[in-house]
Design an enzyme around this catalytic site. Structure first.
Site, mmCIF file in Angstrom:
data_model
loop_
_atom_site.group_PDB
_atom_site.id
_atom_site.type_symbol
_atom_site.label_atom_id
_atom_site.label_comp_id
_atom_site.label_asym_id
_atom_site.label_seq_id
_atom_site.Cartn_x
_atom_site.Cartn_y
_atom_site.Cartn_z
ATOM 1 N N SER A 144 -6.924 -10.858 -7.331
ATOM 2 C CA SER A 144 -5.862 -11.110 -6.581
ATOM 3 C C SER A 144 -6.880 -12.227 -6.864
ATOM 4 O O SER A 144 -7.838 -13.254 -7.059
ATOM 5 C CB SER A 144 -5.724 -11.710 -5.898
ATOM 6 O OG SER A 144 -4.495 -12.252 -5.004
ATOM 7 N N TYR A 157 -6.967 -12.068 3.809
ATOM 8 C CA TYR A 157 -6.974 -11.542 2.350
ATOM 9 C C TYR A 157 -7.696 -11.857 1.656
ATOM 10 O O TYR A 157 -8.421 -11.576 1.227
ATOM 11 C CB TYR A 157 -5.278 -11.878 2.545
ATOM 12 C CG TYR A 157 -5.012 -11.071 0.977
ATOM 13 C CD1 TYR A 157 -5.094 -9.823 0.998
ATOM 14 C CD2 TYR A 157 -4.991 -11.473 0.057
ATOM 15 C CE1 TYR A 157 -4.427 -8.930 -0.151
ATOM 16 C CE2 TYR A 157 -4.323 -11.650 -1.262
ATOM 17 C CZ TYR A 157 -4.223 -10.142 -1.777
ATOM 18 O OH TYR A 157 -3.607 -9.524 -3.153
HETATM 19 N N1 LIG Z 1 1.647 -8.591 -6.007
HETATM 20 C C1 LIG Z 1 1.765 -9.514 -5.875
HETATM 21 O O1 LIG Z 1 1.799 -10.906 -5.569
HETATM 22 C C2 LIG Z 1 -0.163 -9.683 -5.924
HETATM 23 C C3 LIG Z 1 -1.139 -10.620 -5.964
HETATM 24 C C4 LIG Z 1 -2.421 -10.184 -6.507
HETATM 25 C C5 LIG Z 1 -2.573 -9.361 -5.699
HETATM 26 N N2 LIG Z 1 -2.425 -8.350 -5.884
HETATM 27 C C6 LIG Z 1 -2.776 -6.575 -5.433
HETATM 28 O O2 LIG Z 1 -2.551 -5.851 -6.470
HETATM 29 C C7 LIG Z 1 -2.569 -4.702 -5.598
HETATM 30 C C8 LIG Z 1 -1.053 -3.157 -5.245
HETATM 31 O O3 LIG Z 1 0.406 -4.022 -4.653
HETATM 32 P P1 LIG Z 1 1.161 -4.189 -5.072
HETATM 33 O O4 LIG Z 1 1.112 -6.168 -5.028
HETATM 34 O O5 LIG Z 1 1.293 -3.671 -6.710
HETATM 35 O O6 LIG Z 1 1.920 -3.452 -3.982
HETATM 36 P P2 LIG Z 1 2.346 -2.853 -3.635
HETATM 37 O O7 LIG Z 1 2.670 -2.646 -2.139
HETATM 38 O O8 LIG Z 1 3.872 -1.800 -4.371
HETATM 39 O O9 LIG Z 1 0.981 -1.432 -3.631
HETATM 40 C C9 LIG Z 1 -0.122 -0.857 -3.078
HETATM 41 C C10 LIG Z 1 -0.026 0.306 -2.321
HETATM 42 O O10 LIG Z 1 -1.509 0.987 -1.615
HETATM 43 C C11 LIG Z 1 -0.548 1.701 -1.481
HETATM 44 N N3 LIG Z 1 -1.821 1.372 0.096
HETATM 45 C C12 LIG Z 1 -1.670 0.647 1.232
HETATM 46 N N4 LIG Z 1 -2.598 1.111 1.851
HETATM 47 C C13 LIG Z 1 -3.233 2.284 1.595
HETATM 48 C C14 LIG Z 1 -3.747 3.080 2.162
HETATM 49 N N5 LIG Z 1 -4.359 2.730 3.757
HETATM 50 N N6 LIG Z 1 -3.974 4.230 1.377
HETATM 51 C C15 LIG Z 1 -3.503 4.808 0.710
HETATM 52 N N7 LIG Z 1 -2.649 3.368 -0.362
HETATM 53 C C16 LIG Z 1 -2.059 2.624 0.657
HETATM 54 C C17 LIG Z 1 1.201 1.353 -0.584
HETATM 55 O O11 LIG Z 1 1.640 3.016 0.151
HETATM 56 C C18 LIG Z 1 0.980 1.022 -2.089
HETATM 57 O O12 LIG Z 1 1.417 2.208 -2.924
HETATM 58 C C19 LIG Z 1 -3.530 -4.857 -4.139
HETATM 59 O O13 LIG Z 1 -4.350 -4.424 -3.969
HETATM 60 C C20 LIG Z 1 -3.033 -6.280 -4.148
HETATM 61 O O14 LIG Z 1 -3.582 -7.296 -3.117
HETATM 62 C C21 LIG Z 1 -1.262 -7.933 -5.801
#
Ligand SMILES: NC(=O)c1ccc[n+]([C@@H]2O[C@H](COP(=O)([O-])OP(=O)(O)OC[C@H]3O[C@@H](n4cnc5c(N)ncnc54)[C@H](O)[C@@H]3O)[C@@H](O)[C@H]2O)c1
Length: 264
Positions: A144, A157
């Site tokens: 991130s 976080y």
């Molecule tokens: N969306 C943003 O702005 C953003 C920015 C920077 C980084 N990220 C990172 O991107 C990654 C994906 O997140 P996203 O934004 O696509 O959101 P998202 O919620 O769509 O994806 C996260 C996924 O992780 C799964 N998950 C959560 N806890 C879990 C567990 N204990 N066991 C198994 N699966 C689990 C959820 O079911 C979900 O499908 C994360 O690591 C997040 O920190 C997101």
């Protein structure tokens, strides 16, 4: 011809958001199969409906050693090998401030956020390592902008994502020369990213925050909010032995330019 012809991958948290965009793009680039660790039957069904027998859905919790091991074993049993692990499942803390939480809450939410965002990656790496060494494959972890800068979350976080930088570097060191280990660091992206149960935020979604899209676009030098698919090409590049064989311990920033934000 795709960049990942004949590859087999395993993606955690691949039923939604960035992980799902990676699954879709990996299949479009020629993967013969992608194992996807999911949290619910509904998530599994959604993937099966879209990708059919190119995906193998595996119900699990990334904090569980046994679930990680089972996901790797089932992916290899079904598709014959493993070339790429994408550690991606994560939770966000909705900017939870340290002093606003009672100390017991801090301890509980630390365990949950680090459990998913850090331990989940460590366990997936451990489970996948023998097969990746055998295939000469690679690991890619979703970090991130919060892996490098303050302001994209609360301390729990931000610390968990900074920990990912150390993990990538040390695993790259430990697994060389057989396995490359890299990361992709997205910035604000339109996804349903959830909060932790310990903070009562499991039903809240990042992109449902009022004004989220404009606020991110306004503070981003490239002046836009990313969609999940905007990051997917970086994962393809890092997974592809042909196109990034000299790259390990690298983290591609895909955040619209946080590094060059003007000082206020
Ligand atoms: N969306 C943003 O702005 C953003 C920015 C920077 C980084 N990220 C990172 O991107 C990654 C994906 O997140 P996203 O934004 O696509 O959101 P998202 O919620 O769509 O994806 C996260 C996924 O992780 C799964 N998950 C959560 N806890 C879990 C567990 N204990 N066991 C198994 N699966 C689990 C959820 O079911 C979900 O499908 C994360 O690591 C997040 O920190 C997101």
């Amino acid at each position: 011809m795709g960049w990942l012809d004949g590859y087999v991958a395993l993606v955690t948290g691949g039923a939604s958001g960035i992980g799902r965009a990676v699954v879709k793009r990996f299949i479009a680039e020629g993967c013969t199969g992608v194992g996807v660790m999911v949290r619910s039957a509904e998530q599994a069904q959604g993937l099966q409906d879209e990708f059919g027998d190119k995906v193998l859905t595996l119900m699990g919790d990334v904090r569980s050693p046994a679930d990680n091991q089972a996901a790797v074993e089932a992916t290899v049993a079904r598709f014959g090998k493993l070339d790429t692990l994408v550690g991606n499942a994560g939770v966000w803390d909705f900017f939870a401030k340290l002093e606003k939480m009672p100390i017991e809450k801090v301890a509980e939410s630390f365990d949950e956020i680090f459990g998913v965002n850090v331990k989940g990656y460590v366990l997936a790496a451990h489970a996948a390592a023998p097969n990746l060494r055998a295939s000469g494959g690679s690991m890619i972890f979703t970090l991130s902008n919060s892996a490098f800068y303050a302001g994209g979350g609360g301390p729990l976080y931000v610390a968990s994502k900074h920990a990912g930088v150390g993990l990538i570097k040390q695993l790259a060191y430990e697994f060389a020369p057989e396995v490359r280990v890299n990361g992709v660091a997205p910035g604000g992206t339109v996804t349903p990213l959830r909060g932790p149960v310990s903070l009562g935020k499991q039903g809240k979604s990042l992109s449902a925050i009022p004004g989220f899209e404009e606020n991110v676009a306004n503070v981003t030098p490239l002046r836009f909010i990313a969609q999940p698919e905007d990051h997917a090409g970086h994962y393809v590049l890092l997974a592809s032995k042909e196109n990034s064989c000299a790259t390990t311990a690298a983290i591609i920033q895909s955040d619209g330019g946080w590094e060059i934000r003007p000082l206020r």
